[in-house]
Design a protein around this motif. Structure first.
Motif, PDB file in Angstrom:
ATOM      1  N   GLN A  88      -1.789 -13.682   1.866  1.00 45.03           N
ATOM      2  CA  GLN A  88      -1.390 -12.317   1.511  1.00 45.03           C
ATOM      3  C   GLN A  88       0.042 -12.380   0.972  1.00 45.03           C
ATOM      4  O   GLN A  88       1.002 -12.231   1.732  1.00 45.03           O
ATOM      5  CB  GLN A  88      -1.466 -11.391   2.722  1.00 45.03           C
ATOM      6  N   GLY A  90       2.059 -10.505  -0.500  1.00 51.73           N
ATOM      7  CA  GLY A  90       2.979  -9.401  -0.249  1.00 51.73           C
ATOM      8  C   GLY A  90       3.719  -9.531   1.069  1.00 51.73           C
ATOM      9  O   GLY A  90       4.843  -9.034   1.212  1.00 51.73           O
ATOM     10  N   ASP A  93       7.343 -11.431   1.206  1.00 51.87           N
ATOM     11  CA  ASP A  93       8.586 -10.723   0.908  1.00 51.87           C
ATOM     12  C   ASP A  93       9.235 -10.164   2.168  1.00 51.87           C
ATOM     13  O   ASP A  93      10.437  -9.885   2.188  1.00 51.87           O
ATOM     14  CB  ASP A  93       8.323  -9.564  -0.061  1.00 51.87           C
ATOM     15  N   GLY A 271       5.505 -17.845  -8.983  1.00 49.30           N
ATOM     16  CA  GLY A 271       5.562 -16.396  -8.856  1.00 49.30           C
ATOM     17  C   GLY A 271       6.730 -15.887  -8.057  1.00 49.30           C
ATOM     18  O   GLY A 271       6.868 -14.684  -7.874  1.00 49.30           O
ATOM     19  N   THR A 291      11.361 -12.392  -4.131  1.00 52.06           N
ATOM     20  CA  THR A 291      10.213 -11.492  -4.182  1.00 52.06           C
ATOM     21  C   THR A 291       9.116 -12.084  -5.052  1.00 52.06           C
ATOM     22  O   THR A 291       9.387 -12.817  -6.005  1.00 52.06           O
ATOM     23  CB  THR A 291      10.606 -10.103  -4.718  1.00 52.06           C
ATOM     24  N   ARG A 292       7.896 -11.770  -4.696  1.00 56.53           N
ATOM     25  CA  ARG A 292       6.725 -12.171  -5.470  1.00 56.53           C
ATOM     26  C   ARG A 292       6.095 -10.973  -6.164  1.00 56.53           C
ATOM     27  O   ARG A 292       4.989 -11.068  -6.679  1.00 56.53           O
ATOM     28  CB  ARG A 292       5.710 -12.852  -4.543  1.00 56.53           C
ATOM     29  N   GLN A 293       6.776  -9.847  -6.135  1.00 50.87           N
ATOM     30  CA  GLN A 293       6.252  -8.631  -6.759  1.00 50.87           C
ATOM     31  C   GLN A 293       7.333  -7.950  -7.592  1.00 50.87           C
ATOM     32  O   GLN A 293       7.497  -6.732  -7.549  1.00 50.87           O
ATOM     33  CB  GLN A 293       5.718  -7.686  -5.688  1.00 50.87           C
ATOM     34  N   GLU A 295       7.639  -7.316 -10.729  1.00 50.70           N
ATOM     35  CA  GLU A 295       7.204  -6.313 -11.706  1.00 50.70           C
ATOM     36  C   GLU A 295       6.896  -4.973 -11.049  1.00 50.70           C
ATOM     37  O   GLU A 295       6.956  -3.927 -11.697  1.00 50.70           O
ATOM     38  CB  GLU A 295       5.971  -6.816 -12.474  1.00 50.70           C
ATOM     39  N   ASN A 296       6.584  -4.985  -9.745  1.00 50.49           N
ATOM     40  CA  ASN A 296       6.287  -3.734  -9.040  1.00 50.49           C
ATOM     41  C   ASN A 296       7.532  -3.076  -8.452  1.00 50.49           C
ATOM     42  O   ASN A 296       7.459  -1.928  -8.003  1.00 50.49           O
ATOM     43  CB  ASN A 296       5.285  -3.992  -7.908  1.00 50.49           C
ATOM     44  N   LEU A 297       8.648  -3.794  -8.431  1.00 49.18           N
ATOM     45  CA  LEU A 297       9.860  -3.271  -7.792  1.00 49.18           C
ATOM     46  C   LEU A 297      10.905  -2.786  -8.788  1.00 49.18           C
ATOM     47  O   LEU A 297      11.824  -2.062  -8.408  1.00 49.18           O
ATOM     48  CB  LEU A 297      10.479  -4.344  -6.891  1.00 49.18           C
ATOM     49  N   TYR A 320      13.076  -7.978   1.325  1.00 49.71           N
ATOM     50  CA  TYR A 320      12.476  -6.684   0.994  1.00 49.71           C
ATOM     51  C   TYR A 320      11.806  -6.098   2.230  1.00 49.71           C
ATOM     52  O   TYR A 320      11.137  -6.806   2.988  1.00 49.71           O
ATOM     53  CB  TYR A 320      11.462  -6.885  -0.130  1.00 49.71           C
ATOM     54  N   THR A 323       9.056  -0.059  -0.246  1.00 49.12           N
ATOM     55  CA  THR A 323       9.348   0.729  -1.438  1.00 49.12           C
ATOM     56  C   THR A 323       9.367   2.207  -1.074  1.00 49.12           C
ATOM     57  O   THR A 323       8.468   2.695  -0.377  1.00 49.12           O
ATOM     58  CB  THR A 323       8.293   0.479  -2.529  1.00 49.12           C
TER      59      THR A 323
END
Length: 413
Positions: A88, A90, A93, A271, A291-293, A295-297, A320, A323
């Motif tokens: 997982q 997510g 982070d 990533g 972070t591995r996300q 583009e979403n942050l 992190y 959000t």
């Protein structure tokens, strides 16, 4: 897992006096090493009693504890390697960044070039700080960072009866606003008045980062360091003492709201991106996160927690947390204000609700007819008593009037 074994080990020893899990102190062994050994003994005991059908896993970020566990035939992993095995991404982070004294860098997803330059001084140990405070070499106080100039701070000291000025990140020495610090005074010939002081040379030089200014936030700010004085004359000696932080007595790290200054995705990173978090509070330094996300942050308000600040890094490391929402969104920015001002908006607990009259409840005719009481149920009133207060008797309300003015009501019982 390790904490679970640790707790059960002591419960089992206390109640049953089982010699299989009893751990005797060894000569020259520190309490930390003894506790680590007790955890390994407990893990081995559970594995032998549960059999091969159950895998007992010892999770630790202590490098030596992990090595010894593996040498003793135990299954051991770091927190990060265990979370990664859950598939997982997510969750990674949310993992706290280990300090240099814990897992080796080979166990951490860190693709930065090695940094050899020591930027900050090591903090003095508490034994030396205590001795220095008694001798008057150091002065204790709470560090308050200038809200308009984050490179200047003040420490109120009772021992000298004045505020000590701290100028520049290097002299702040990794202290955050609100930290209780030990300060050493600089020689008096260095107590210069410097009205336009921003920071020492190279203090805010970017550390292995090439920031991409594609965030919609206005938070990224120019931190190029300059030090200048008004006019061409030499700065005058200040009557206010100037000092530097020698150690942290009590940390005041919190979770902070802000946004990211993203970095280009490093090649072959799997990533993982490194980014600098910029708090809405200018007093907080930029915080490096993985972070591995990414583009979403970008273009989001997020919450970040601080984990550590190494002497080799210009920025503290953090992770992190969550959000909040889109930058500029009314609900998002309102929540940021509430969080930054430590206003608790969680629902009331069952203990608090139990203090209220049982429902359904209405005002009695006697209460409504009482000339000494005023019905303010149509007004939104909120208490301003501090957390933990048992006598909640101070409240405010603010109402917009038809003529555009505001009515502010102060209610004191």
């Amino acid at each position: 897992m390790a904490a679970f074994s640790f707790i059960c080990h002591y419960m089992f020893t206390f109640y049953s006096k089982n010699r299989d899990t009893y751990v005797k102190d060894m000569v020259g062994e520190s309490s930390n090493d003894r506790n680590d050994r007790a955890i390994r003994v407990a893990a081995r005991w559970y594995q032998s009693h549960l059999g091969e059908s159950v895998k007992v896993l010892l999770i630790t970020n202590d490098r030596d504890n992990k090595r010894k566990a593996i040498e003793e035939g135990l299954n051991a992993e770091t927190v990060e390697s265990y979370v990664r095995s859950l598939a997982q991404p997510g969750l990674l982070d949310l993992v706290v960044v280990p300090t240099s004294g814990d897992v080796s860098m080979e166990d951490v997803d860190d693709h930065r070039p090695s940094k050899k330059k020591v930027i900050y001084n090591e903090h003095k140990p508490m034994s030396e700080i205590t001795s220095g405070l008694r001798c008057g070499i150091y002065h204790q106080g709470k560090l308050r960072v200038n809200r308009y100039n984050p490179f200047e701070a003040y420490v109120g000291s009772e021992s000298i009866g004045d505020e000590i000025v701290i100028r520049g990140r290097s002299n702040m020495n990794r202290a955050f606003d609100g930290d209780i610090v030990a300060v050493e005074l600089l020689p008096q010939d260095q107590w210069h008045e410097s009205k336009s002081f921003i920071a020492d040379d190279d203090e805010e030089e970017e550390e292995d980062v090439h920031l991409v200014p594609n965030s919609a936030d206005d938070a990224p700010r120019n931190t190029n360091s300059t030090q200048s004085t008004v006019g061409s004359s030499a700065p005058s000696i200040s009557s206010r003492p100037v000092g530097r932080v020698m150690g942290i007595i009590k940390r005041n790290w919190n979770s902070y709201c802000g946004s990211l200054q993203p970095m280009p995705m490093p090649a072959g990173s799997g990533g993982v991106a490194h980014a600098l978090f910029v708090s809405k509070d200018r007093r907080v330094p930029k915080i490096r996160i993985q972070t591995r996300q990414l583009e979403n942050l970008v273009n989001k308000r997020i919450v970040v927690a601080v984990d550590s600040w190494d002497v080799l890094s210009r920025y503290p490391s953090g992770h992190y947390v969550r959000t909040i929402g889109d930058i500029g969104d009314k609900e998002t920015e309102t929540e940021v204000v509430l969080i930054e001002n430590d206003i608790n908006t969680r629902p009331f607990s069952t203990q608090v609700l139990a203090c209220l009259p049982p429902l359904p409840w209405t005002l009695s005719p006697e209460d409504l007819a009482n000339p000494n009481r005023q019905d303010l149920r149509q007004v939104r009133v909120f208490s301003v008593d501090p957390p933990g207060c048992r006598d909640i008797d101070d409240a405010l309300h603010c109402t917009l009037l038809p003529n555009g003015n505001f009515e502010v009501g102060v209610r004191v019982a």
